[in-house]
Design an enzyme around this catalytic site. Sequence first.
Site, PDB file in Angstrom:
ATOM      1  N   HIS A   1      -8.873   6.635   2.311  1.00  0.00           N
ATOM      2  CA  HIS A   1      -9.389   6.953   3.880  1.00  0.00           C
ATOM      3  C   HIS A   1     -10.652   8.093   3.929  1.00  0.00           C
ATOM      4  O   HIS A   1     -10.638   9.067   4.620  1.00  0.00           O
ATOM      5  CB  HIS A   1      -8.217   7.764   4.649  1.00  0.00           C
TER       6      HIS A   1
ATOM      7  N   GLU B   1      -8.996   1.749  -1.595  1.00  0.00           N
ATOM      8  CA  GLU B   1      -9.667   1.682  -0.371  1.00  0.00           C
ATOM      9  C   GLU B   1     -10.406   2.947   0.038  1.00  0.00           C
ATOM     10  O   GLU B   1      -9.894   3.745  -0.075  1.00  0.00           O
ATOM     11  CB  GLU B   1      -8.568   1.000   0.686  1.00  0.00           C
TER      12      GLU B   1
ATOM     13  N   ARG C   1       0.922  -1.157  -0.022  1.00  0.00           N
ATOM     14  CA  ARG C   1      -0.049  -0.172   0.160  1.00  0.00           C
ATOM     15  C   ARG C   1       0.894   1.209   0.005  1.00  0.00           C
ATOM     16  O   ARG C   1       1.762   1.384   0.968  1.00  0.00           O
ATOM     17  CB  ARG C   1      -0.950  -0.099   1.118  1.00  0.00           C
TER      18      ARG C   1
ATOM     19  N   GLU D   1      -4.274  -7.370   5.589  1.00  0.00           N
ATOM     20  CA  GLU D   1      -3.203  -6.065   5.853  1.00  0.00           C
ATOM     21  C   GLU D   1      -2.374  -6.430   6.959  1.00  0.00           C
ATOM     22  O   GLU D   1      -2.681  -7.144   7.888  1.00  0.00           O
ATOM     23  CB  GLU D   1      -4.259  -4.947   6.455  1.00  0.00           C
TER      24      GLU D   1
ATOM     25  N   TRP E   1     -11.921  12.484   8.539  1.00  0.00           N
ATOM     26  CA  TRP E   1     -10.445  12.164   8.683  1.00  0.00           C
ATOM     27  C   TRP E   1      -9.958  10.819   7.951  1.00  0.00           C
ATOM     28  O   TRP E   1     -10.757   9.889   8.006  1.00  0.00           O
ATOM     29  CB  TRP E   1     -10.040  12.222  10.075  1.00  0.00           C
TER      30      TRP E   1
ATOM     31  N   ASP F   1      -5.123   3.817   0.008  1.00  0.00           N
ATOM     32  CA  ASP F   1      -6.085   4.014   0.743  1.00  0.00           C
ATOM     33  C   ASP F   1      -6.654   5.452   0.764  1.00  0.00           C
ATOM     34  O   ASP F   1      -6.033   6.380   1.056  1.00  0.00           O
ATOM     35  CB  ASP F   1      -5.862   3.803   2.335  1.00  0.00           C
TER      36      ASP F   1
ATOM     37  N   GLU G   1     -13.625  -1.222   6.743  1.00  0.00           N
ATOM     38  CA  GLU G   1     -12.926  -1.184   8.151  1.00  0.00           C
ATOM     39  C   GLU G   1     -13.561  -0.720   9.187  1.00  0.00           C
ATOM     40  O   GLU G   1     -13.433  -1.061  10.336  1.00  0.00           O
ATOM     41  CB  GLU G   1     -11.498  -0.565   7.922  1.00  0.00           C
TER      42      GLU G   1
ATOM     43  N   TYR H   1      -2.883  11.586   5.575  1.00  0.00           N
ATOM     44  CA  TYR H   1      -3.220  10.300   6.466  1.00  0.00           C
ATOM     45  C   TYR H   1      -1.953   9.277   5.865  1.00  0.00           C
ATOM     46  O   TYR H   1      -1.884   9.321   4.897  1.00  0.00           O
ATOM     47  CB  TYR H   1      -4.672   9.887   6.018  1.00  0.00           C
TER      48      TYR H   1
ATOM     49  N   ARG I   1     -13.497  -5.475   3.798  1.00  0.00           N
ATOM     50  CA  ARG I   1     -12.668  -5.064   4.832  1.00  0.00           C
ATOM     51  C   ARG I   1     -12.857  -5.173   6.482  1.00  0.00           C
ATOM     52  O   ARG I   1     -12.226  -4.820   7.335  1.00  0.00           O
ATOM     53  CB  ARG I   1     -12.110  -3.867   4.566  1.00  0.00           C
TER      54      ARG I   1
HETATM   55  C1  GCO Z   1      -6.258   0.980   7.565  1.00  0.00           C
HETATM   56  C2  GCO Z   1      -6.713   1.997   8.064  1.00  0.00           C
HETATM   57  C3  GCO Z   1      -6.216   2.379   9.575  1.00  0.00           C
HETATM   58  C4  GCO Z   1      -6.942   3.386  10.334  1.00  0.00           C
HETATM   59  C5  GCO Z   1      -6.997   3.048  12.022  1.00  0.00           C
HETATM   60  C6  GCO Z   1      -7.938   3.672  12.780  1.00  0.00           C
HETATM   61  O1  GCO Z   1      -6.299   0.838   6.298  1.00  0.00           O
HETATM   62  O2  GCO Z   1      -5.330   0.296   8.047  1.00  0.00           O
HETATM   63  O3  GCO Z   1      -7.382   3.125   7.457  1.00  0.00           O
HETATM   64  O4  GCO Z   1      -5.070   3.204   9.370  1.00  0.00           O
HETATM   65  O5  GCO Z   1      -7.057   4.553  10.308  1.00  0.00           O
HETATM   66  O6  GCO Z   1      -7.145   1.541  12.066  1.00  0.00           O
HETATM   67  O7  GCO Z   1      -7.586   3.275  14.064  1.00  0.00           O
HETATM   68 MG    MG Z   2      -7.879   1.998   5.713  1.00  0.00          MG
END
Ligand code: GCO
Ligand code: MG
Length: 402
Positions: free
Chosen positions: A212, A236, A147, A339, A402, A210, A262, A159, A283
């Site tokens: 995010h 992602e 990633r 992951e 975020w 990602d 996630e 991020y 995920r």
């Molecule tokens: C990922 C996630 C993490 C989250 C985190 C928040 O893809 O692993 O986006 O980086 O931001 O788990 O607690």
């Molecule tokens: Mg993520």
Amino acid sequence: MKITDAKVLVASPSRNFVTLKVLTDAGVHGLGDATLNGREQAVVAYLEQHLVPCLIGRDPFQTEDTWQYFYRGAYWRRGPVTMAAIGAIDMALWDIKAKALNLPLYQLIGGRSRGKVLVYCHANGRDLEEAVDDVGRHIEQGYRAIRVQSGIPGLEAAYGISKDGRKYEPAAEGLPQESLWSTEKYLNYLPKLMRRVRDTYGDDIELLHDAHHRLTPIEAARLGKELEPFHLFWLEDPVAGELQESFRLIRKHTVTPLALGEVFNTVYDCLTLLTEQLIDYIRMTVVHGGGITPILKLAHLAEPYHVRTGFHGATDLSPVTLAAALHVNTAISNFGIQEHMPHADLVDDVFPHEYRFEAGDLYIGEQPGLGVDYNEELASRYPYRRAYLPVARKADGTMWNW
Ligand code: GCO
Ligand code: MG
């Protein structure tokens, strides 16, 4: 066999973890992860005040009935706090059952479907050059799926980018840190980054990214389309997943594979996404999704819709969750990728475990149960420290995801 006690153990060996230890009259104990990054104490209270009193005296082999008791039996259902608490109990009961039967957990949930579990790691850098170099470092470590995240020109913090060469860790002490976000700058930059990574390392490496939750559906569609020449393994969280129907729009415009989930905590968060084949990878986290019992059902439901798994495996999930994910990944047929963000050495010392990394894959061991232990004495030397995940704002001050 009867459950005699359950202890909620909170510690911060380099970061906060909440661990549930369920004890039985047969002397066998089970472990569950109950960590919810930045909201740990809410899960502790939910477990201690509401679930543990109902757990004492139950038969630990009744994983299905106990799960239903805490999910269906609660009038107030769902949500990450509730589901993380139920997830910890469920993991601990499967751990007990497999230990009592003297089998590694994967043998109880389908047996071995593969010898090893393909993982992806995180490469990142403050700018394009650093990110490209970090991809090279991870290839040298044996990773075959990577990633890639990078700082964005014109934005101070992004991020997924670590500070001072340390491992990336978004949660920090003090009140939530604020970061500035610009969709425009991000969209203009990302295809350049991916082009450079492909040009430098060729086509044999799997690339992931990602977003995010930062984009709107039409922005995500543009990004997916512009990334097509670089053949990503997945893009992602292009948009926050609350509106599942919005993925119809993204899907209409791009063949870049999509991964999501996630932050989901029940199957109802992704039913449309699965049945309409709007994503390629689901995920959900074993702990936040309510444990092994519902994650198995989710994976089986996803299978006929050609959706594969790519379980969340960030460092804010303890080795107990990673081990649970590895057992599920070993057993199911529609496994995609896992992951892998290696934990700090201290975390590995607190949670001695059997799984191991080799040449881009993780291997689960043959130890009965989940194959993870918890060193309570060592953990007790590191008390909980309140930490928050950051928040994001656009340049004009508008709160953003975020
Ligand atoms: C990922 C996630 C993490 C989250 C985190 C928040 O893809 O692993 O986006 O980086 O931001 O788990 O607690
Ligand atoms: Mg993520």
